[in-house]
Design a protein around this motif. Sequence first.
Motif, PDB file in Angstrom:
ATOM      1  N   PHE A  30       0.646  -1.155  -0.004  1.00 49.10           N
ATOM      2  CA  PHE A  30       0.027  -0.126   0.065  1.00 49.10           C
ATOM      3  C   PHE A  30       0.812   1.187   0.078  1.00 49.10           C
ATOM      4  N   ILE A  31       1.900   1.397   0.627  1.00 47.83           N
ATOM      5  CA  ILE A  31       2.607   2.663   1.009  1.00 47.83           C
ATOM      6  C   ILE A  31       3.330   2.891  -0.398  1.00 47.83           C
ATOM      7  N   VAL A  32       4.075   1.721  -0.968  1.00 44.00           N
ATOM      8  CA  VAL A  32       4.821   1.898  -2.058  1.00 44.00           C
ATOM      9  C   VAL A  32       3.864   2.309  -3.304  1.00 44.00           C
ATOM     10  N   THR A  33       2.598   1.737  -3.613  1.00 50.02           N
ATOM     11  CA  THR A  33       1.908   1.889  -4.544  1.00 50.02           C
ATOM     12  C   THR A  33       1.253   3.403  -4.356  1.00 50.02           C
ATOM     13  N   THR A  34       0.832   3.784  -3.107  1.00 51.46           N
ATOM     14  CA  THR A  34       0.462   5.070  -2.907  1.00 51.46           C
ATOM     15  C   THR A  34       1.252   6.318  -3.177  1.00 51.46           C
ATOM     16  N   MET A  35       2.540   6.084  -2.845  1.00 56.18           N
ATOM     17  CA  MET A  35       3.496   7.018  -3.165  1.00 56.18           C
ATOM     18  C   MET A  35       3.669   7.271  -4.513  1.00 56.18           C
ATOM     19  N   VAL A  36       3.475   6.167  -5.627  1.00 56.64           N
ATOM     20  CA  VAL A  36       3.523   6.439  -6.697  1.00 56.64           C
ATOM     21  C   VAL A  36       2.362   7.296  -7.324  1.00 56.64           C
ATOM     22  N   HIS A  37       1.068   6.776  -6.845  1.00 59.35           N
ATOM     23  CA  HIS A  37      -0.233   7.615  -6.902  1.00 59.35           C
ATOM     24  C   HIS A  37       0.004   9.106  -6.854  1.00 59.35           C
ATOM     25  N   VAL A  38       0.428   9.383  -5.422  1.00 62.38           N
ATOM     26  CA  VAL A  38       0.531  10.611  -5.182  1.00 62.38           C
ATOM     27  C   VAL A  38       1.667  11.296  -5.769  1.00 62.38           C
ATOM     28  N   TYR A  39       2.789  10.823  -6.205  1.00 65.83           N
ATOM     29  CA  TYR A  39       3.627  11.474  -7.018  1.00 65.83           C
ATOM     30  C   TYR A  39       3.159  11.693  -8.343  1.00 65.83           C
ATOM     31  N   LEU A  40       2.344  10.766  -9.062  1.00 65.71           N
ATOM     32  CA  LEU A  40       1.824  11.276 -10.261  1.00 65.71           C
ATOM     33  C   LEU A  40       0.843  12.319 -10.200  1.00 65.71           C
ATOM     34  N   VAL A  41       0.095  12.316  -9.408  1.00 65.11           N
ATOM     35  CA  VAL A  41      -1.046  13.461  -9.235  1.00 65.11           C
ATOM     36  C   VAL A  41      -0.450  14.578  -8.679  1.00 65.11           C
ATOM     37  N   LEU A  42       0.640  14.867  -8.149  1.00 63.25           N
ATOM     38  CA  LEU A  42       1.153  16.133  -7.830  1.00 63.25           C
ATOM     39  C   LEU A  42       2.240  16.550  -8.797  1.00 63.25           C
ATOM     40  N   PHE A  43       2.878  15.616  -9.579  1.00 65.63           N
ATOM     41  CA  PHE A  43       3.783  16.104 -10.621  1.00 65.63           C
ATOM     42  C   PHE A  43       3.389  16.162 -11.793  1.00 65.63           C
ATOM     43  N   GLU A  44       2.420  15.490 -12.150  1.00 69.29           N
ATOM     44  CA  GLU A  44       1.811  15.102 -13.693  1.00 69.29           C
ATOM     45  C   GLU A  44       0.454  15.904 -13.831  1.00 69.29           C
ATOM     46  N   ASP A  45      -0.347  15.901 -12.432  1.00 73.06           N
ATOM     47  CA  ASP A  45      -1.658  16.480 -12.529  1.00 73.06           C
ATOM     48  C   ASP A  45      -2.240  17.059 -11.589  1.00 73.06           C
ATOM     49  N   PHE A  46      -1.422  18.309 -11.211  1.00 71.24           N
ATOM     50  CA  PHE A  46      -1.686  18.921 -10.123  1.00 71.24           C
ATOM     51  C   PHE A  46      -3.109  19.520 -10.144  1.00 71.24           C
ATOM     52  N   LYS A  47      -3.688  19.941 -11.218  1.00 70.75           N
ATOM     53  CA  LYS A  47      -5.237  20.407 -11.056  1.00 70.75           C
ATOM     54  C   LYS A  47      -6.063  19.364 -10.665  1.00 70.75           C
ATOM     55  N   ALA A  48      -5.757  18.056 -10.983  1.00 74.13           N
ATOM     56  CA  ALA A  48      -6.507  16.910 -10.674  1.00 74.13           C
ATOM     57  C   ALA A  48      -6.258  17.018  -8.797  1.00 74.13           C
ATOM     58  N   PHE A  49      -5.198  17.000  -8.479  1.00 71.47           N
ATOM     59  CA  PHE A  49      -4.955  17.086  -6.833  1.00 71.47           C
ATOM     60  C   PHE A  49      -5.750  18.211  -6.353  1.00 71.47           C
TER      61      PHE A  49
END
Length: 203
Positions: free
Chosen positions: A168-187
């Motif tokens: 969970f921790i590792v996959t969630t870190m990827v999820h949060v990374y992508l959202v923050l750095f690739e799709d900040f408007k979605a965040f």
Amino acid sequence: MAYTKEHHPVPARLMHSIHILAMIALAVTGFFIYKPNFPLFGMSMATARTIHFWAMFIVLLNLVVRVYWAFFGTNGDIKEFLPQKENKGTLFPLLSYYTFTRKTLPMTAKYNTLQKSTYSFWLFLLIFQGLTGFAMYWKTNPLFAPVIGAAGGLLNVYVIHYLTMWVFIVTTMVHVYLVLFEDFKAFKLMILGMESEGAHHHH
Ligand code: HEM
Ligand code: HEM
């Protein structure tokens, strides 16, 4: 598609937020239960377990409501989690984007194939985590004997539950990374409820 509240309606955002808070509580108290000398502001084992048990009921109830809403809610979005024809043939372009061999994202449905897979994987992982969790909680209940048997003993159930936390921790870190750095408007929309202009990216 712009970043509007229609795209992520209030019930979905609310459930996502409840889920995040409960998962943080579960992981933090889980760490402490696993390693009681983990410094957690002098929290006692009794407190850590109480919080873990409350959070597990919240996370599972939230999950049941989320799945029910996906099927029967007014803006039910079950189709977003299943394969869609807009995503046909986009997996390889998507993978090359993520491995830096392609500059642009392919056009996809609201969620691309990797998102759909991750979100479905999490559904099963959380059920699995609940199963191993309840096997520890009700270790003498015959209902969970098959779970303990399949794991090869109660000690293994603890280890599996602990390792699943890391998944969970590792996959969630990827999820949060992508959202923050690739799709900040979605965040901004999903977490802060702020709408934006512009085409919706998919990550
Ligand atoms: C979904 C429902 C869940 C249930 C029913 C559940 C239940 C439990 C129970 C009964 C224990 C043992 C407590 C004790 O003996 O004092 C435990 C420990 C633990 N839980 Fe959970 N839990 C759940 C979810 C989670 C989640 C989502 C995480 C992390 C993301 C997590 C992380 C941990 C960890 C790391 C431990 C310590 C394991 C060990 O001692 O090796 N749990 N959980
Ligand atoms: C601080 C942590 C988190 C942040 C900032 C975050 C952010 C987001 C954002 C922005 C979206 C929308 C994506 C898009 O429209 O393209 C989303 C969707 C989603 N996230 Fe997260 N997320 C977090 C934690 C989690 C966790 C822990 C899980 C599950 C383990 C999770 C599961 C999902 C799922 C299933 C969706 C699909 C849409 C929905 O449920 O309404 N998220 N997340």
